[in-house]
Design a protein around this motif. Structure first.
Motif, PDB file in Angstrom:
ATOM      1  N   VAL A  71       0.846  -1.198   0.000  1.00 44.95           N
ATOM      2  CA  VAL A  71       0.000   0.000   0.000  1.00 44.95           C
ATOM      3  C   VAL A  71       0.878   1.243   0.000  1.00 44.95           C
ATOM      4  CG1 VAL A  71      -1.778   1.302   1.238  1.00 44.95           C
ATOM      5  CG2 VAL A  71      -1.863  -1.196   1.177  1.00 44.95           C
ATOM      6  N   THR A  72       0.699   2.093  -0.995  1.00 46.96           N
ATOM      7  CA  THR A  72       1.486   3.314  -1.149  1.00 46.96           C
ATOM      8  C   THR A  72       0.845   4.442  -0.349  1.00 46.96           C
ATOM      9  OG1 THR A  72       0.227   3.884  -3.140  1.00 46.96           O
ATOM     10  CG2 THR A  72       2.263   2.615  -3.434  1.00 46.96           C
ATOM     11  N   PRO A  73       1.582   5.536  -0.099  1.00 45.45           N
ATOM     12  CA  PRO A  73       1.027   6.655   0.678  1.00 45.45           C
ATOM     13  C   PRO A  73      -0.281   7.212   0.117  1.00 45.45           C
ATOM     14  CG  PRO A  73       3.403   6.885   0.485  1.00 45.45           C
ATOM     15  CD  PRO A  73       3.017   5.739  -0.392  1.00 45.45           C
ATOM     16  N   ASP A  74      -0.443   7.168  -1.201  1.00 48.83           N
ATOM     17  CA  ASP A  74      -1.676   7.688  -1.794  1.00 48.83           C
ATOM     18  C   ASP A  74      -2.627   6.568  -2.214  1.00 48.83           C
ATOM     19  OD1 ASP A  74      -0.139   6.696  -3.858  1.00 48.83           O
ATOM     20  OD2 ASP A  74      -0.728   8.243  -5.288  1.00 48.83           O
ATOM     21  N   GLY A  75      -2.296   5.321  -1.850  1.00 49.47           N
ATOM     22  CA  GLY A  75      -3.119   4.183  -2.246  1.00 49.47           C
ATOM     23  C   GLY A  75      -3.958   3.649  -1.107  1.00 49.47           C
ATOM     24  N   ILE A  76      -4.678   2.574  -1.382  1.00 50.08           N
ATOM     25  CA  ILE A  76      -5.511   1.917  -0.379  1.00 50.08           C
ATOM     26  C   ILE A  76      -5.302   0.410  -0.466  1.00 50.08           C
ATOM     27  CG2 ILE A  76      -7.270   3.713  -0.240  1.00 50.08           C
ATOM     28  CD1 ILE A  76      -8.994   2.155  -2.171  1.00 50.08           C
ATOM     29  N   GLY A  77      -5.679  -0.284   0.597  1.00 49.05           N
ATOM     30  CA  GLY A  77      -5.562  -1.738   0.625  1.00 49.05           C
ATOM     31  C   GLY A  77      -6.841  -2.370   1.117  1.00 49.05           C
ATOM     32  N   LEU A  78      -6.960  -3.674   0.901  1.00 51.06           N
ATOM     33  CA  LEU A  78      -8.146  -4.430   1.305  1.00 51.06           C
ATOM     34  C   LEU A  78      -7.716  -5.765   1.879  1.00 51.06           C
ATOM     35  CD1 LEU A  78     -11.482  -4.880  -0.554  1.00 51.06           C
ATOM     36  CD2 LEU A  78     -10.129  -6.916  -0.077  1.00 51.06           C
ATOM     37  N   ILE A  97     -12.093  -5.126   5.087  1.00 47.70           N
ATOM     38  CA  ILE A  97     -11.849  -3.734   5.447  1.00 47.70           C
ATOM     39  C   ILE A  97     -11.010  -3.073   4.364  1.00 47.70           C
ATOM     40  CG2 ILE A  97     -12.046  -4.035   7.937  1.00 47.70           C
ATOM     41  CD1 ILE A  97      -8.895  -4.008   7.937  1.00 47.70           C
ATOM     42  N   ILE A  98     -11.237  -1.773   4.175  1.00 42.08           N
ATOM     43  CA  ILE A  98     -10.441  -0.971   3.255  1.00 42.08           C
ATOM     44  C   ILE A  98      -9.675   0.029   4.106  1.00 42.08           C
ATOM     45  CG2 ILE A  98     -10.486   0.676   1.345  1.00 42.08           C
ATOM     46  CD1 ILE A  98     -13.334  -1.788   1.858  1.00 42.08           C
ATOM     47  N   PHE A  99      -8.388   0.185   3.844  1.00 40.13           N
ATOM     48  CA  PHE A  99      -7.559   1.002   4.726  1.00 40.13           C
ATOM     49  C   PHE A  99      -6.511   1.802   3.957  1.00 40.13           C
ATOM     50  CE2 PHE A  99      -5.366  -2.998   4.167  1.00 40.13           C
ATOM     51  CZ  PHE A  99      -4.021  -2.656   4.071  1.00 40.13           C
ATOM     52  N   LYS A 100      -6.060   2.871   4.599  1.00 36.65           N
ATOM     53  CA  LYS A 100      -4.909   3.639   4.155  1.00 36.65           C
ATOM     54  C   LYS A 100      -3.759   3.390   5.121  1.00 36.65           C
ATOM     55  CE  LYS A 100      -7.369   7.454   1.895  1.00 36.65           C
ATOM     56  NZ  LYS A 100      -7.548   8.929   1.852  1.00 36.65           N
ATOM     57  N   LYS A 101      -2.538   3.521   4.631  1.00 33.82           N
ATOM     58  CA  LYS A 101      -1.389   3.274   5.497  1.00 33.82           C
ATOM     59  C   LYS A 101      -0.942   4.591   6.146  1.00 33.82           C
ATOM     60  CE  LYS A 101       1.746   0.180   4.284  1.00 33.82           C
ATOM     61  NZ  LYS A 101       2.982  -0.417   3.694  1.00 33.82           N
ATOM     62  N   LYS A 102      -1.695   4.982   7.139  1.00 37.69           N
ATOM     63  CA  LYS A 102      -1.328   6.118   7.977  1.00 37.69           C
ATOM     64  C   LYS A 102      -1.988   5.916   9.331  1.00 37.69           C
ATOM     65  CE  LYS A 102      -5.105   9.250   6.674  1.00 37.69           C
ATOM     66  NZ  LYS A 102      -5.447  10.596   6.147  1.00 37.69           N
ATOM     67  N   ASN A 134     -15.416 -13.913   8.439  1.00 40.83           N
ATOM     68  CA  ASN A 134     -16.284 -14.768   7.641  1.00 40.83           C
ATOM     69  C   ASN A 134     -17.452 -15.236   8.489  1.00 40.83           C
ATOM     70  OD1 ASN A 134     -16.837 -17.986   6.944  1.00 40.83           O
ATOM     71  ND2 ASN A 134     -16.844 -16.633   5.158  1.00 40.83           N
ATOM     72  N   GLN A 135     -18.609 -15.304   7.874  1.00 38.76           N
ATOM     73  CA  GLN A 135     -19.837 -15.655   8.579  1.00 38.76           C
ATOM     74  C   GLN A 135     -19.772 -17.040   9.213  1.00 38.76           C
ATOM     75  OE1 GLN A 135     -23.352 -14.895   6.243  1.00 38.76           O
ATOM     76  NE2 GLN A 135     -24.556 -16.422   7.311  1.00 38.76           N
ATOM     77  N   LEU A 136     -19.122 -18.001   8.555  1.00 38.51           N
ATOM     78  CA  LEU A 136     -19.068 -19.378   9.057  1.00 38.51           C
ATOM     79  C   LEU A 136     -17.834 -19.664   9.893  1.00 38.51           C
ATOM     80  CD1 LEU A 136     -20.277 -21.466   5.966  1.00 38.51           C
ATOM     81  CD2 LEU A 136     -21.623 -20.455   7.806  1.00 38.51           C
ATOM     82  N   ASP A 137     -16.723 -19.035   9.550  1.00 40.47           N
ATOM     83  CA  ASP A 137     -15.449 -19.402  10.165  1.00 40.47           C
ATOM     84  C   ASP A 137     -14.878 -18.313  11.061  1.00 40.47           C
ATOM     85  OD1 ASP A 137     -13.545 -21.519  10.401  1.00 40.47           O
ATOM     86  OD2 ASP A 137     -12.121 -20.306   9.250  1.00 40.47           O
ATOM     87  N   GLY A 138     -15.640 -17.242  11.277  1.00 45.16           N
ATOM     88  CA  GLY A 138     -15.220 -16.229  12.239  1.00 45.16           C
ATOM     89  C   GLY A 138     -14.170 -15.268  11.715  1.00 45.16           C
ATOM     90  N   PHE A 139     -13.478 -14.634  12.644  1.00 44.92           N
ATOM     91  CA  PHE A 139     -12.508 -13.598  12.292  1.00 44.92           C
ATOM     92  C   PHE A 139     -11.242 -14.196  11.692  1.00 44.92           C
ATOM     93  CE2 PHE A 139     -15.304 -11.065  14.796  1.00 44.92           C
ATOM     94  CZ  PHE A 139     -15.162  -9.777  14.302  1.00 44.92           C
ATOM     95  N   VAL A 140     -10.616 -13.416  10.827  1.00 41.87           N
ATOM     96  CA  VAL A 140      -9.408 -13.853  10.130  1.00 41.87           C
ATOM     97  C   VAL A 140      -8.212 -13.467  10.990  1.00 41.87           C
ATOM     98  CG1 VAL A 140      -8.076 -13.715   7.996  1.00 41.87           C
ATOM     99  CG2 VAL A 140     -10.580 -13.510   7.926  1.00 41.87           C
ATOM    100  N   LEU A 141      -7.617 -14.459  11.641  1.00 46.83           N
ATOM    101  CA  LEU A 141      -6.550 -14.206  12.607  1.00 46.83           C
ATOM    102  C   LEU A 141      -5.367 -13.488  11.968  1.00 46.83           C
ATOM    103  CD1 LEU A 141      -5.519 -14.590  15.493  1.00 46.83           C
ATOM    104  CD2 LEU A 141      -4.643 -16.835  14.807  1.00 46.83           C
ATOM    105  N   ALA A 142      -5.011 -13.863  10.747  1.00 46.66           N
ATOM    106  CA  ALA A 142      -3.860 -13.245  10.091  1.00 46.66           C
ATOM    107  C   ALA A 142      -4.061 -11.745   9.904  1.00 46.66           C
ATOM    108  CB  ALA A 142      -3.601 -13.915   8.740  1.00 46.66           C
ATOM    109  N   THR A 143      -5.293 -11.328   9.624  1.00 45.75           N
ATOM    110  CA  THR A 143      -5.580  -9.900   9.483  1.00 45.75           C
ATOM    111  C   THR A 143      -5.511  -9.203  10.831  1.00 45.75           C
ATOM    112  OG1 THR A 143      -6.952 -10.199   7.518  1.00 45.75           O
ATOM    113  CG2 THR A 143      -7.312  -8.204   8.787  1.00 45.75           C
ATOM    114  N   LEU A 144      -6.118  -9.786  11.868  1.00 51.27           N
ATOM    115  CA  LEU A 144      -6.093  -9.163  13.188  1.00 51.27           C
ATOM    116  C   LEU A 144      -4.666  -9.035  13.719  1.00 51.27           C
ATOM    117  CD1 LEU A 144      -9.179 -10.695  15.048  1.00 51.27           C
ATOM    118  CD2 LEU A 144      -9.019  -8.599  13.694  1.00 51.27           C
ATOM    119  N   GLN A 145      -3.837 -10.023  13.460  1.00 61.18           N
ATOM    120  CA  GLN A 145      -2.445  -9.947  13.900  1.00 61.18           C
ATOM    121  C   GLN A 145      -1.724  -8.789  13.226  1.00 61.18           C
ATOM    122  OE1 GLN A 145      -1.231 -13.970  12.969  1.00 61.18           O
ATOM    123  NE2 GLN A 145      -1.470 -14.646  15.089  1.00 61.18           N
TER     124      GLN A 145
END
Length: 280
Positions: free
Chosen positions: A44-51, A175-180, A56-67
């Motif tokens: 993700v670049t300073p002027d870009g965004i990431g996703l 989630i959609i995010f900026k790196k700041k 997930n509805q069946l398997d719950g939160f994505v641990l790799a993302t939360l970490q």
């Protein structure tokens, strides 16, 4: 401007990115595909965004993302939810012929019923549903893969089994995010529509583990009538028994100032790692 996404093209992350761009009428942006969560974040670049997928509805939160979120300096600017379903294809004549099956690490938890029907098959975990498809293409007789249902018609494998998710009503939230870094600044401008909804995500880390620590954290929000829609404990990795709490808060824009005032009060006692506030 680049939109960094878990790829390759054809994944549910790709579908989520396309939906977000269409819903928000965003053009002149390049979707930039990457193989892993960490590569998405790093790209993700300073002027870009990431996703990134968060739940997930069946398997719950994505641990790799939360970490990643636990230590990342990012600001969430939105979220998008897309329906997900899966099919199974293979170089076999019937289900019991499967010797190896390629399954994306989060997909496995959503397709337990079909996997229980082939208990002798070796499950090989992949980083992406589309990687599963490619490994099946490059594989041998006896191989199979679970893949997005939308990909089934595009494949030419001898055996296909549609709709193999544990239930057909299944969705993944991204989630959609900026790196700041997100800030804890109290809004100074009045909101245009005080009845509109927002969501906020953050990590709260107590200095020590003691009886009643979670109760005291939650009491801050209860006193101000802020609605907690998610709470999860995550190890801080500094010491066994010390946890951060991942929290998502839902409210109206009229409560936004109350939220920031509450978090500033809590910052005197706890480590607050905000991840942003965005309209729904």
């Amino acid at each position: 401007m680049k939109f960094s996404v878990l790829g390759p093209a054809g994944t549910f992350a790709d579908a989520a990115a396309q939906k977000y761009l269409a819903t928000n009428l965003i053009d002149n942006i390049e979707i930039d595909y990457h193989d892993t969560f960490d590569q998405v974040y790093q790209a993700v670049t300073p002027d870009g965004i990431g996703l990134l997928p968060v739940e997930n509805q069946l398997d719950g939160f994505v641990l790799a993302t939360l970490q990643r979120l636990q230590v990342a300096d990012i600001t969430e600017i939105g979220e998008v939810t897309v329906p997900v379903n899966f099919g199974l294809a293979g170089k076999v004549n019937q289900l019991t012929d499967i010797k190896r099956i390629f399954v994306q690490f989060k997909t496995e938890g959503q397709c337990q019923k079909i996997l229980s029907q082939i208990p002798n098959a070796q499950i090989i975990t992949t980083s992406s549903n589309m990687v599963s498809v490619q490994k099946l293409r490059d594989g041998q007789q006896g191989d199979a893969a679970i893949m997005p249902q939308s990909q089934m018609a595009r494949q030419n494998f001898s055996f296909q089994f549609a709709n193999v998710a544990d239930q057909t009503d299944n969705n993944t939230r991204f989630i959609i995010f900026k790196k700041k870094p997100a800030m804890l600044e109290i809004p100074t401008q009045p909101v245009e529509d005080s009845t509109a909804s927002f969501k906020s995500a953050l990590f709260i880390t107590p200095p020590t583990e003691e009886v009643g620590v979670l109760y005291r954290i939650l009491s801050y929000f209860a006193k101000t009538h802020l609605n907690l829609v998610t709470i999860m404990s995550m190890p801080t990795r500094q010491k066994i028994g010390i946890y951060s709490f991942y929290i998502e808060i839902f409210g109206t824009l009229a409560q936004k100032q109350v939220l920031f005032e509450t978090l500033q009060q809590m910052a005197d006692v706890y480590t607050i790692h905000p991840l942003g506030v965005y309209a729904l």
